[in-house]
Design a protein around this motif. Sequence first.
Motif, PDB file in Angstrom:
ATOM      1  N   ARG A 226      -7.946   4.056   3.528  1.00  0.00           N
ATOM      2  CA  ARG A 226      -9.140   3.399   2.958  1.00  0.00           C
ATOM      3  C   ARG A 226     -10.181   4.448   2.532  1.00  0.00           C
ATOM      4  O   ARG A 226     -10.802   4.347   1.477  1.00  0.00           O
ATOM      5  CB  ARG A 226      -9.722   2.444   4.016  1.00  0.00           C
TER       6      ARG A 226
ATOM      7  N   ILE B 249      -5.120   3.974  -6.948  1.00  0.00           N
ATOM      8  CA  ILE B 249      -6.369   3.239  -7.215  1.00  0.00           C
ATOM      9  C   ILE B 249      -6.767   3.406  -8.686  1.00  0.00           C
ATOM     10  O   ILE B 249      -7.257   2.474  -9.322  1.00  0.00           O
ATOM     11  CB  ILE B 249      -7.517   3.672  -6.255  1.00  0.00           C
TER      12      ILE B 249
ATOM     13  N   ALA C 236       0.831  -1.212   0.000  1.00  0.00           N
ATOM     14  CA  ALA C 236       0.000   0.000   0.000  1.00  0.00           C
ATOM     15  C   ALA C 236       0.863   1.259   0.000  1.00  0.00           C
ATOM     16  O   ALA C 236       0.495   2.277  -0.592  1.00  0.00           O
ATOM     17  CB  ALA C 236      -0.924  -0.002   1.215  1.00  0.00           C
TER      18      ALA C 236
ATOM     19  N   SER D  69      -8.045  -4.177  -1.737  1.00  0.00           N
ATOM     20  CA  SER D  69      -9.303  -3.458  -2.011  1.00  0.00           C
ATOM     21  C   SER D  69      -9.759  -3.734  -3.444  1.00  0.00           C
ATOM     22  O   SER D  69     -10.167  -2.834  -4.181  1.00  0.00           O
ATOM     23  CB  SER D  69      -9.094  -1.947  -1.814  1.00  0.00           C
TER      24      SER D  69
ATOM     25  N   ILE E 268      -8.956   6.123  -0.832  1.00  0.00           N
ATOM     26  CA  ILE E 268      -9.072   5.359  -2.087  1.00  0.00           C
ATOM     27  C   ILE E 268     -10.530   5.044  -2.447  1.00  0.00           C
ATOM     28  O   ILE E 268     -10.817   4.665  -3.585  1.00  0.00           O
ATOM     29  CB  ILE E 268      -8.222   4.057  -2.081  1.00  0.00           C
TER      30      ILE E 268
ATOM     31  N   ASN F 103      -3.353  -1.973  -4.679  1.00  0.00           N
ATOM     32  CA  ASN F 103      -4.494  -2.103  -3.763  1.00  0.00           C
ATOM     33  C   ASN F 103      -5.187  -3.461  -3.906  1.00  0.00           C
ATOM     34  O   ASN F 103      -6.414  -3.536  -3.993  1.00  0.00           O
ATOM     35  CB  ASN F 103      -5.490  -0.966  -4.029  1.00  0.00           C
TER      36      ASN F 103
ATOM     37  N   ASP G  11      -2.019   7.915  -3.019  1.00  0.00           N
ATOM     38  CA  ASP G  11      -2.958   6.801  -2.817  1.00  0.00           C
ATOM     39  C   ASP G  11      -4.091   6.855  -3.845  1.00  0.00           C
ATOM     40  O   ASP G  11      -4.502   5.830  -4.401  1.00  0.00           O
ATOM     41  CB  ASP G  11      -3.539   6.844  -1.393  1.00  0.00           C
TER      42      ASP G  11
END
Length: 379
Positions: free
Chosen positions: A213, A308, A191, A328, A216, A325, A304
Motif C-alpha cells: 500500500r 498503479i 494484487a 485502491s 502504490i 488495484n 507494484d
Amino acid sequence: MTVWDDVIGQPEAVETLVRAVGVPGAMTHAWLFTGPPGSGRSVAARAFGAALECPRDGCGECRECRTALDGTHADVTVVATEGLSIKVEDTRALVQEAALRPSVGAWRVIVIEDADRLTERAADALLKALEEPTPRTVWMLCAPSLEDVIITLRSRSRHVRLRTPPVEAVAALLTRRDGIDPALASYAARAAQSHVGLARRLARDEGARIRRRDVISLPGKIRTIGDAIGAAADLASIADEESSASSAERDAAERTRLMETLGADPSARTQPPHIRSQLSSLEKEQKTRATRFARDVVDRSLVDLLSIHRDALVLRLGARVDLVNQDSIDLVRSLASSHPPEVLLRAMDAIGEARERINANVPPLLALEAMTVTLQQHH
C-alpha cells in the motif's frame, strides 16, 4: 487428489507432462520449463518428478509422491540458488550425481529452479551431461524465458511453456490449500498479478500488504526533487526491512546449527581459527542471499508501482480491462485524473528502465533515484 493439483491454469503443459509419464517413447532426458514469475515453473517440475517416481503415475497420495513433492525423496534433487548465480563447482557436483543410478525410485530427477542464473562455465559443465545422457536420469531446467538460457542447453531440452494463471484460479488455490478467506484470497491474487508465491505472502502477511500500500501511494507524493530522493530512499528501506524480517531468524538458526555441528561453544568470546573461518563463510553466503532477496523485493515494489500507473492508464483510456488495484480505486482515479496518457507511459518506461538497471547490477538506490527524479519531472 493428484500431483498436478497445484499446477494451476496450465492445461496444455500438464497434458504434455502426463503423456510423457504414461506413454512409452514420450519421455526425454532434459526438459526446460519457462514462464513468467509466479507461473509455477518449479511447481510443475516437482509435480513431474513426483509423477515419474510414482508407481501410479502421480497419484499424489503415496510415499513416493509425498516425498518427491516435499523435497525428501532420495532420487529427487532440487537446486534453488539463493545467490546471484549458480557456479561451475555446484554444477559439476550435480553432473556427478546425475551419473549415478536411481537408488530407490524409477528415475534420478534433478530440478534446477534458476537455470537462467547458471554462469557460462556452469552451463558448459551441464552441457556435457545433456550431450551424453545417463539412462534413467532426467534434468528439469526452469527459467523465465527461452532467451534466458544459453542456446546449446535449450536446443538439447524439450520445452514446456507455462503462462500466467487466471486470478480466479490463484484465489481458489489459496482458499483450498492454505485456508485463506475467499475475499482476501481474491485481493491477494489480483494484487500479486497471479504470482502464486507472492499472492500467498500477501494473503498471510499483513506487513506485506501495508508495505505494498505504501509503494502504490508513492506517485501521489512526488512533487519536488526532495520528494523524489525521499521516495527512492523509502523504496530501498522497504526492501531492506523486508529482507531483514525475512532473514534474521533463519540466519540465527543457521549459525546455531553450524556451531552445534562443529562442537563449538557459542558463549566463548573468541572462537578457534577453523570455526571462525566456517562462520565467516556462512556470513558471506547469508550476505549474498540478503542482497539477492533485497533486489527481488525492490523489483516486486517496482512491479507494484508499474501496476498503479497501468491502472491509471486503463482508466484514462476507458479500456474495458480489470484493474490490478481495484481495492485502491481512489489512488488510481487520483493518478488518472492528474496525468495525461503520454505522461503515464513515460513513467512506466522509467520504472521499466529502473528494473533493467538493477538487473544489470546497478546499485538499487542509484537506479531508484534516477527513476523517481524522472517521475517527479513528468508528474
